[in-house]
Scaffold this motif. Structure first.
Motif, PDB file in Angstrom:
ATOM      1  N   ASP A 332       0.827  -1.199   0.000  1.00 57.79           N
ATOM      2  CA  ASP A 332       0.000   0.000   0.000  1.00 57.79           C
ATOM      3  C   ASP A 332       0.869   1.260   0.000  1.00 57.79           C
ATOM      4  N   ARG A 333       1.827   1.285   0.903  1.00 59.19           N
ATOM      5  CA  ARG A 333       2.708   2.457   1.006  1.00 59.19           C
ATOM      6  C   ARG A 333       3.528   2.648  -0.266  1.00 59.19           C
ATOM      7  N   ARG A 334       4.007   1.552  -0.834  1.00 58.74           N
ATOM      8  CA  ARG A 334       4.810   1.657  -2.049  1.00 58.74           C
ATOM      9  C   ARG A 334       3.980   2.245  -3.187  1.00 58.74           C
ATOM     10  N   LEU A 335       2.761   1.756  -3.356  1.00 58.81           N
ATOM     11  CA  LEU A 335       1.887   2.294  -4.401  1.00 58.81           C
ATOM     12  C   LEU A 335       1.597   3.774  -4.160  1.00 58.81           C
ATOM     13  N   ALA A 336       1.360   4.134  -2.895  1.00 64.23           N
ATOM     14  CA  ALA A 336       1.069   5.529  -2.574  1.00 64.23           C
ATOM     15  C   ALA A 336       2.271   6.414  -2.867  1.00 64.23           C
ATOM     16  N   ALA A 337       3.476   5.941  -2.538  1.00 64.74           N
ATOM     17  CA  ALA A 337       4.678   6.724  -2.809  1.00 64.74           C
ATOM     18  C   ALA A 337       4.891   6.902  -4.308  1.00 64.74           C
ATOM     19  N   ILE A 338       4.652   5.833  -5.065  1.00 63.86           N
ATOM     20  CA  ILE A 338       4.780   5.921  -6.528  1.00 63.86           C
ATOM     21  C   ILE A 338       3.753   6.898  -7.094  1.00 63.86           C
ATOM     22  N   ALA A 339       2.517   6.810  -6.619  1.00 67.39           N
ATOM     23  CA  ALA A 339       1.478   7.734  -7.081  1.00 67.39           C
ATOM     24  C   ALA A 339       1.877   9.174  -6.798  1.00 67.39           C
ATOM     25  N   ALA A 340       2.469   9.404  -5.629  1.00 66.65           N
ATOM     26  CA  ALA A 340       2.900  10.755  -5.278  1.00 66.65           C
ATOM     27  C   ALA A 340       3.967  11.262  -6.235  1.00 66.65           C
ATOM     28  N   VAL A 341       4.921  10.413  -6.590  1.00 69.65           N
ATOM     29  CA  VAL A 341       5.995  10.815  -7.504  1.00 69.65           C
ATOM     30  C   VAL A 341       5.421  11.156  -8.879  1.00 69.65           C
ATOM     31  N   ALA A 394       8.590   5.889   2.337  1.00 67.88           N
ATOM     32  CA  ALA A 394       7.741   6.560   1.349  1.00 67.88           C
ATOM     33  C   ALA A 394       8.232   7.976   1.089  1.00 67.88           C
ATOM     34  N   ALA A 395       8.627   8.672   2.164  1.00 66.53           N
ATOM     35  CA  ALA A 395       9.152  10.025   1.996  1.00 66.53           C
ATOM     36  C   ALA A 395      10.453  10.014   1.198  1.00 66.53           C
ATOM     37  N   ARG A 396      11.305   9.018   1.444  1.00 69.20           N
ATOM     38  CA  ARG A 396      12.573   8.935   0.693  1.00 69.20           C
ATOM     39  C   ARG A 396      12.322   8.673  -0.780  1.00 69.20           C
ATOM     40  N   THR A 397      11.286   7.900  -1.097  1.00 65.63           N
ATOM     41  CA  THR A 397      10.966   7.643  -2.506  1.00 65.63           C
ATOM     42  C   THR A 397      10.717   8.943  -3.249  1.00 65.63           C
ATOM     43  N   VAL A 398      10.029   9.859  -2.602  1.00 65.71           N
ATOM     44  CA  VAL A 398       9.755  11.157  -3.217  1.00 65.71           C
ATOM     45  C   VAL A 398      11.023  12.004  -3.279  1.00 65.71           C
ATOM     46  N   ARG A 399      11.712  12.101  -2.157  1.00 62.55           N
ATOM     47  CA  ARG A 399      12.893  12.972  -2.099  1.00 62.55           C
ATOM     48  C   ARG A 399      13.978  12.560  -3.086  1.00 62.55           C
ATOM     49  N   HIS A 400      14.183  11.266  -3.263  1.00 60.03           N
ATOM     50  CA  HIS A 400      15.297  10.791  -4.077  1.00 60.03           C
ATOM     51  C   HIS A 400      14.894  10.409  -5.498  1.00 60.03           C
ATOM     52  N   ASP A 401      13.698  10.747  -5.902  1.00 65.41           N
ATOM     53  CA  ASP A 401      13.304  10.481  -7.285  1.00 65.41           C
ATOM     54  C   ASP A 401      14.236  11.240  -8.232  1.00 65.41           C
ATOM     55  N   ALA A 402      14.643  10.581  -9.296  1.00 70.94           N
ATOM     56  CA  ALA A 402      15.642  11.162 -10.192  1.00 70.94           C
ATOM     57  C   ALA A 402      15.217  12.503 -10.781  1.00 70.94           C
ATOM     58  N   VAL A 403      13.930  12.666 -11.065  1.00 69.75           N
ATOM     59  CA  VAL A 403      13.438  13.915 -11.657  1.00 69.75           C
ATOM     60  C   VAL A 403      13.200  14.976 -10.596  1.00 69.75           C
ATOM     61  N   LEU A 404      12.685  14.587  -9.447  1.00 62.72           N
ATOM     62  CA  LEU A 404      12.298  15.552  -8.416  1.00 62.72           C
ATOM     63  C   LEU A 404      13.463  15.996  -7.546  1.00 62.72           C
ATOM     64  N   ALA A 405      14.471  15.151  -7.375  1.00 59.74           N
ATOM     65  CA  ALA A 405      15.543  15.423  -6.417  1.00 59.74           C
ATOM     66  C   ALA A 405      16.205  16.796  -6.596  1.00 59.74           C
ATOM     67  N   PRO A 406      16.524  17.226  -7.829  1.00 62.03           N
ATOM     68  CA  PRO A 406      17.156  18.540  -7.966  1.00 62.03           C
ATOM     69  C   PRO A 406      16.254  19.686  -7.504  1.00 62.03           C
ATOM     70  N   LEU A 407      14.953  19.503  -7.614  1.00 60.58           N
ATOM     71  CA  LEU A 407      14.018  20.558  -7.239  1.00 60.58           C
ATOM     72  C   LEU A 407      13.718  20.566  -5.746  1.00 60.58           C
ATOM     73  N   LEU A 408      13.913  19.426  -5.100  1.00 58.72           N
ATOM     74  CA  LEU A 408      13.551  19.302  -3.683  1.00 58.72           C
ATOM     75  C   LEU A 408      14.778  19.204  -2.790  1.00 58.72           C
TER      76      LEU A 408
END
Length: 446
Positions: A332-341, A394-408
């Protein structure tokens, strides 16, 4: 149902969020202290679940024998807007439909190319559309197919409105006349496909977003209609505004729901947060969309997609609100983190912060500096789990996403594990800014 003025800041309030799968209620005291929480599956008649959740939240705080507190309610019970597309050719109609739905709260549930015949009409009806996008084809195209389809849609049972996309004045007037004569509600918009291979989705997307804003509330009549005056995404957006003012920095809020995922970007200054709603991303009704888009975006590899596939199928079938075991909770958490990204990437492309590699020219050539974003918050019922390590992942999935990381890089990512953002937005919208600030200060900024 209540004994207090809706704008009385000195009375307790039950903040009610009616979702497509679950109904959540939080009793909040005047200083912003949450004094009771309850969750109930959203019932077919909606009100049974509403009454049960409100009563349980009040009882959890020991208020069961007192007069009911004021109820402040928002709703996303309608879920995503289901859009069927009727056009001349499959590939262009499919792409046009997805581009029109993107970030507007809708999802494509069927594409019907060419003249609508009996079998196609039956299939369209079986998809239970909330609206139909009727494409007129490229400028200069023979209007015969458009008029044939308009006539068939006018005679087809169903209460869904038609979004008529055509530029030719005569063809538009004739198609509009046929649809109106059949009792259809019709919204007209500029041609989505003005030239072969070219798609102009903006005006139609705005029209779809307006349809979604009415649809998402769910049952809008009777006692429920009188109770609910705000969509959940509007309440979350208001909460994002309070959070930005409280922290003095820009915020990004991602609300992952069962059927939709919305993103709000706001700053400490005046003005509403920029918002987008993804109708194909969710952790129940929208679970298939999450997995599909995650693979398209390169977030999930084929091995993980195969591992998550059975969980996605089970979630979509069961609509369960609580994971059965630790493994299911992790999925559940993994899907939610992916959806957030995925939702964050789309939002930042839609608002011009990121270039869209799939559609050159829709954003800047290089990323815009998003250094003013100091806080990212993940919210939604799925994040109410009491697994600190899992939520941190889940928070790390968002923070370390390859596209989002430079912006965050300079932003903190937090999880709203107490589901306080929507209640804070409801409180603020009803003149209870002190309670809203107290609620967020205790659970998100402390």
């Amino acid at each position: 149902m209540t004994d207090a003025s809706p704008d009385d800041p000195h009375s307790p309030a039950v903040c009610l969020d009616v979702g497509s799968c679950s109904t959540k209620a939080v009793l909040v005291l005047p200083d912003g202290t949450p004094a009771g929480f309850a969750e109930h599956p959203t019932t077919p008649d909606v009100l049974t679940g509403v009454d049960a959740a409100v009563a349980a939240a009040a009882a959890a705080a020991g208020r069961g024998r007192r007069a009911a507190p004021r109820v402040l309610a928002c709703s996303s019970a309608g879920g995503a807007l289901r859009l069927a597309v009727v056009g001349a050719e499959t590939l262009i109609a499919t792409e046009a439909g997805h581009r029109v739905c993107r970030s507007a709260g809708a999802r494509v549930v069927g594409v019907h190319p060419g003249p609508l015949e009996t079998d196609a009409v039956l299939e369209l009806s079986s998809r239970r559309p909330g609206a139909v996008l009727l494409l007129g084809g490229a400028d200069g195209a023979d209007p015969a197919v458009l008029l044939h389809n308009a006539g068939r849609l006018a005679r087809t049972r169903g209460h869904w409105p038609v979004l008529l996309s055509v530029d030719d004045d005569d063809a538009r007037a004739d198609a509009l006349g046929l649809l109106l004569a059949g009792g259809r509600a019709v919204t007209t918009c500029p041609n989505v496909t003005p030239q072969p291979g070219r798609i102009v989705a903006g005006p139609a997307r705005d029209a779809v977003a307006a349809l979604y804003a009415r649809h998402v509330l769910g049952a809008g009549t009777g006692r429920f209609g009188a109770l609910v005056h705000s969509a959940t995404h509007a309440a979350v957006g208001a909460g994002a505004g309070v959070l930005a003012r409280l922290t003095g920095t820009g915020v990004l809020v991602v609300d992952v729901g069962s059927a939709t995922t919305d993103v709000h970007r706001g700053g400490p200054g005046p003005g509403p947060a920029a918002a987008t709603v993804e109708g194909d991303l969710g952790v129940r009704d929208g679970a298939v969309g999450v997995l599909t888009e995650a693979q398209t975006e390169g977030i999930v590899d084929p091995v993980e997609a195969d591992l998550l596939g059975p969980a996605v199928a089970a979630l979509q079938e069961s609509r369960a609100t609580v994971p059965a075991d630790r493994g299911a909770a992790a999925e559940d958490r993994r899907l939610a983190a992916i959806a957030a990204v995925v939702a964050l990437r789309r939002h930042l492309r839609h608002t011009g912060v990121l270039a869209d590699p799939a559609h050159p020219g829709t954003g800047p050539d290089t990323p815009v500096d998003a250094g003013e974003i100091g806080l990212v918050v993940l919210t939604g019922g799925v994040f109410r789990q009491r697994d600190a390590a899992g939520l941190a992942a889940a928070a790390r999935t968002v923070r370390h996403d390859a596209v989002l990381a430079p912006l965050l890089a300079r932003a903190e990512v937090r999880v709203d594990s107490e589901s306080v953002l929507a209640p804070a937005g409801l409180l603020a919208a009803h003149g209870r800014e002190v309670a809203a600030g107290g609620l967020l200060a205790e659970h998100l900024t402390g």
